[in-house]
Design a protein around this motif. Sequence first.
Motif, PDB file in Angstrom:
ATOM      1  N   ARG A 469      39.580 -16.050 -52.208  1.00 19.14           N
ATOM      2  CA  ARG A 469      40.188 -15.623 -54.060  1.00 19.14           C
ATOM      3  C   ARG A 469      39.299 -14.510 -53.995  1.00 19.14           C
ATOM      4  N   VAL A 470      37.831 -14.907 -54.106  1.00 18.98           N
ATOM      5  CA  VAL A 470      37.062 -13.955 -55.601  1.00 18.98           C
ATOM      6  C   VAL A 470      36.791 -12.624 -53.995  1.00 18.98           C
ATOM      7  N   GLU A 471      36.886 -12.732 -52.958  1.00 23.73           N
ATOM      8  CA  GLU A 471      36.944 -11.195 -51.754  1.00 23.73           C
ATOM      9  C   GLU A 471      37.876 -10.875 -52.550  1.00 23.73           C
ATOM     10  N   HIS A 472      39.215 -11.668 -52.014  1.00 24.55           N
ATOM     11  CA  HIS A 472      40.512 -10.568 -52.105  1.00 24.55           C
ATOM     12  C   HIS A 472      40.933  -9.980 -54.251  1.00 24.55           C
ATOM     13  N   SER A 473      40.593 -10.475 -54.968  1.00 21.26           N
ATOM     14  CA  SER A 473      39.837 -10.495 -56.542  1.00 21.26           C
ATOM     15  C   SER A 473      39.566  -9.005 -56.573  1.00 21.26           C
ATOM     16  N   LYS A 474      38.282  -9.523 -55.826  1.00 24.46           N
ATOM     17  CA  LYS A 474      37.531  -7.435 -56.291  1.00 24.46           C
ATOM     18  C   LYS A 474      38.551  -6.433 -55.384  1.00 24.46           C
ATOM     19  N   THR A 475      38.992  -7.277 -54.544  1.00 22.20           N
ATOM     20  CA  THR A 475      39.273  -6.246 -53.115  1.00 22.20           C
ATOM     21  C   THR A 475      41.149  -5.415 -54.350  1.00 22.20           C
ATOM     22  N   VAL A 477      41.427  -5.380 -57.268  1.00 20.78           N
ATOM     23  CA  VAL A 477      40.253  -4.225 -58.824  1.00 20.78           C
ATOM     24  C   VAL A 477      40.184  -3.376 -58.288  1.00 20.78           C
ATOM     25  N   ASP A 478      39.405  -2.916 -57.011  1.00 28.36           N
ATOM     26  CA  ASP A 478      39.114  -1.644 -56.971  1.00 28.36           C
ATOM     27  C   ASP A 478      40.357  -0.933 -56.135  1.00 28.36           C
ATOM     28  N   PHE A 479      40.924  -1.351 -54.744  1.00 31.40           N
ATOM     29  CA  PHE A 479      41.920  -0.685 -55.560  1.00 31.40           C
ATOM     30  C   PHE A 479      43.184  -0.378 -56.630  1.00 31.40           C
ATOM     31  N   GLU A 480      42.876  -0.655 -57.686  1.00 26.16           N
ATOM     32  CA  GLU A 480      42.620  -0.210 -59.440  1.00 26.16           C
ATOM     33  C   GLU A 480      44.328  -1.106 -59.630  1.00 26.16           C
ATOM     34  N   GLY A 481      44.416  -1.763 -58.758  1.00 22.36           N
ATOM     35  CA  GLY A 481      45.920  -3.177 -58.840  1.00 22.36           C
ATOM     36  C   GLY A 481      46.095  -3.061 -60.599  1.00 22.36           C
ATOM     37  N   TYR A 497      56.031 -13.281 -66.407  1.00 20.05           N
ATOM     38  CA  TYR A 497      55.020 -14.547 -65.940  1.00 20.05           C
ATOM     39  C   TYR A 497      54.353 -14.134 -64.156  1.00 20.05           C
ATOM     40  N   HIS A 498      54.804 -14.087 -63.899  1.00 20.12           N
ATOM     41  CA  HIS A 498      53.531 -13.751 -62.062  1.00 20.12           C
ATOM     42  C   HIS A 498      52.981 -12.346 -62.513  1.00 20.12           C
ATOM     43  N   ALA A 499      52.669 -11.396 -63.209  1.00 16.86           N
ATOM     44  CA  ALA A 499      52.126 -10.703 -63.916  1.00 16.86           C
ATOM     45  C   ALA A 499      50.911 -11.425 -64.240  1.00 16.86           C
ATOM     46  N   LEU A 500      51.272 -11.867 -65.099  1.00 19.33           N
ATOM     47  CA  LEU A 500      50.425 -12.704 -66.328  1.00 19.33           C
ATOM     48  C   LEU A 500      49.191 -13.585 -65.181  1.00 19.33           C
ATOM     49  N   VAL A 501      49.652 -14.227 -64.619  1.00 24.06           N
ATOM     50  CA  VAL A 501      49.733 -15.275 -63.445  1.00 24.06           C
ATOM     51  C   VAL A 501      48.207 -14.648 -62.835  1.00 24.06           C
ATOM     52  N   LEU A 502      48.522 -13.220 -61.781  1.00 26.96           N
ATOM     53  CA  LEU A 502      47.923 -12.457 -61.169  1.00 26.96           C
ATOM     54  C   LEU A 502      46.519 -12.175 -62.123  1.00 26.96           C
ATOM     55  N   LEU A 503      46.918 -11.650 -63.396  1.00 25.12           N
ATOM     56  CA  LEU A 503      46.525 -11.045 -64.377  1.00 25.12           C
ATOM     57  C   LEU A 503      44.851 -12.543 -64.990  1.00 25.12           C
ATOM     58  N   CYS A 504      45.284 -13.563 -64.320  1.00 25.11           N
ATOM     59  CA  CYS A 504      44.509 -14.484 -65.100  1.00 25.11           C
ATOM     60  C   CYS A 504      43.264 -14.742 -63.516  1.00 25.11           C
ATOM     61  N   TYR A 505      44.020 -15.089 -62.962  1.00 27.24           N
ATOM     62  CA  TYR A 505      43.519 -14.545 -61.384  1.00 27.24           C
ATOM     63  C   TYR A 505      42.319 -13.847 -61.423  1.00 27.24           C
ATOM     64  N   ALA A 507      40.982 -12.338 -63.533  1.00 25.04           N
ATOM     65  CA  ALA A 507      39.830 -12.430 -64.802  1.00 25.04           C
ATOM     66  C   ALA A 507      38.817 -13.550 -64.393  1.00 25.04           C
ATOM     67  N   VAL A 508      39.737 -14.222 -64.250  1.00 31.11           N
ATOM     68  CA  VAL A 508      38.996 -15.593 -63.769  1.00 31.11           C
ATOM     69  C   VAL A 508      37.416 -14.830 -61.949  1.00 31.11           C
ATOM     70  N   TYR A 509      38.192 -14.492 -61.194  1.00 25.81           N
ATOM     71  CA  TYR A 509      37.544 -14.336 -59.609  1.00 25.81           C
ATOM     72  C   TYR A 509      36.316 -13.008 -59.045  1.00 25.81           C
ATOM     73  N   ALA A 510      36.722 -11.640 -60.543  1.00 27.97           N
ATOM     74  CA  ALA A 510      36.673 -10.331 -60.678  1.00 27.97           C
ATOM     75  C   ALA A 510      36.562  -9.462 -62.756  1.00 27.97           C
ATOM     76  N   GLY A 511      36.448 -10.845 -62.938  1.00 31.46           N
ATOM     77  CA  GLY A 511      36.281 -10.590 -64.277  1.00 31.46           C
ATOM     78  C   GLY A 511      34.990  -9.536 -64.782  1.00 31.46           C
ATOM     79  N   ASN A 512      33.762  -9.456 -63.692  1.00 31.22           N
ATOM     80  CA  ASN A 512      32.648  -9.149 -63.836  1.00 31.22           C
ATOM     81  C   ASN A 512      32.697  -7.890 -63.558  1.00 31.22           C
ATOM     82  N   ASN A 513      34.096  -7.296 -62.579  1.00 29.29           N
ATOM     83  CA  ASN A 513      33.922  -5.625 -61.995  1.00 29.29           C
ATOM     84  C   ASN A 513      33.909  -4.854 -63.569  1.00 29.29           C
ATOM     85  N   GLU A 514      33.079  -3.553 -63.058  1.00 29.10           N
ATOM     86  CA  GLU A 514      33.162  -2.879 -63.826  1.00 29.10           C
ATOM     87  C   GLU A 514      34.604  -2.407 -64.596  1.00 29.10           C
TER      88      GLU A 514
END
Length: 540
Positions: A469-475, A477-481, A497-505, A507-514
């Motif tokens: 999940r962490v690696e996929h979350s960063k990917t 974000v990198d693809f400007e999702g 709802y589903h957009a919000l859930v994805l944003l939460c994920y 935020a948790v796993y790639a929140g430090n990404n610039e």
Amino acid sequence: MDRLMFQPNEVDDHQQLPPIEVILKFPLVLTERIRHAVHESKFYKLECADVGKLVHRLFQMLRSVLWFADSTPLYERPVRRIFIDVAGNLNRALTLVRKCRHRGIIRRFVCILGEADFQKLFSLLDRSIGDMKWLLSIFDAVNGGIILALPPIASNDPILALVWSCIASLHIRSVNLKIEGVRELSALARDSDRIKKIIVEEGGITPLLKLLKHESSPKTQISGAMALFNLANDQNMARSIFNENGVPVLALAFRYSHVSVQTEVAKLIARIAELDSVCQEGFARQNVIETLVTLLSSSIWPRNKKESNPEISQLILELKTNCCGALWMLARGNVATCRRITETRGLLCLAKFIEKEKGELQINCLMTVVEITSAAECNPDIRRSAFKMNSPAGKAVVDQLLRLIDESDNPVIKIPAIRAIGQLARTFSARQTQVISPLVKQLCDRNPDVATESVIALGKFTCPENYLRVEHSKTIVDFEGVQAVMKMLMGSKRTNYHALVLLCYLAVYAGNNEQFQQARISTALEGADKSAAYHLNMFA
């Protein structure tokens, strides 16, 4: 013998009645008893003689039916109903005539008779004669057609007589009459659920199945399959076919019949499997899945070599389309069936058809893949065996799904392809970023259903159950999702709802990404539903 003395409506299941041989012979016994009673009558002799004449006509008709029963396959349902009714009326005649044997004053005083009693009996016997005439016409319909006359016993329900006539035609050796009867039954079955129920209650399923099992004429078999298809419109009807041992019959007909018959039987299998899980399991036990995959993976040609090429191509297309439709319904919600498909050449066939075919065939294949990936999502064994990194079949399927997501403009095609990729989220490595890229692109699709399905799929890449999940979350974000997902917060409740859930994920796993921090997600959430704060706090 006393069991015969009741009204037909009192018994719903003819299996509770005496054997057909007893029912056929008992009215003849009563006619003989009536003949002796008429001979012994002492008063109302004229009326008794008239009773004797009517009973003699019935006697001749009864013997004719017995002769037909010995020489012709017997459709028992109307015979039972009519013979029981005739026996009841003959028993009334016997009782009345026997009352005319004594002249004693006391006997006559106790047993008061009148013209009205005989008139009522004459009416009943006339009705029985009318029923017997109709029954004989059914047996003698070889050179005629479907009998449209109405017997007195069915005067309150004319459809019953027509159903009887059509089913009776299926017991006659004439192929043309069988086809006419099947087509009429098929048309009746389309009219209403009540008529479907009558056809089933009057024993219509068994002779239709026999047409598929014993007839060598493809035309007759096709007619039988189509009639059963029209009957099977709900779970009860599907289960009725199952209870008549229909699943083995259909499996056998599908395996060994002409291509045109196989097409209709495949359509019927799909319908029944869709309606009833017991039937679905029954077809699996009959190895129908293996037969379907074999047909789909081999070259199929009609036995009639004189057919023109366009006709051959259309015939093959219809067969493949219906076979894939049957495979879809057999796989739907059934993990064991999905596993069996992956253990055969099924996945490779599906990938090939998805690549080369269009229209209904492509959609049926795609929906079958959706069922298999759904099973893989909840079953680690299927994930590891069918969709492992070095599986040619699994790779072929994934490649075609990604192609459809990237190239298709049809939501009917694109949505199931996206769903299937999402269901396989736990099978992809962190290096397979080519899987995530097309999903991120679909977040901006003009069709809101496509965009929502993409959000759901990406959520499965980033959910806590996904090891990467962490690696996929960063990917993502990198693809400007992130920006695309934030725009979806203004959509429908489901999309929000589903957009919000994805944003939460994310935020948790790639929140430090610039890039994630630059997206100003907190500002976007201010305009979202109040439930946003709750979900965000939950994942924080």
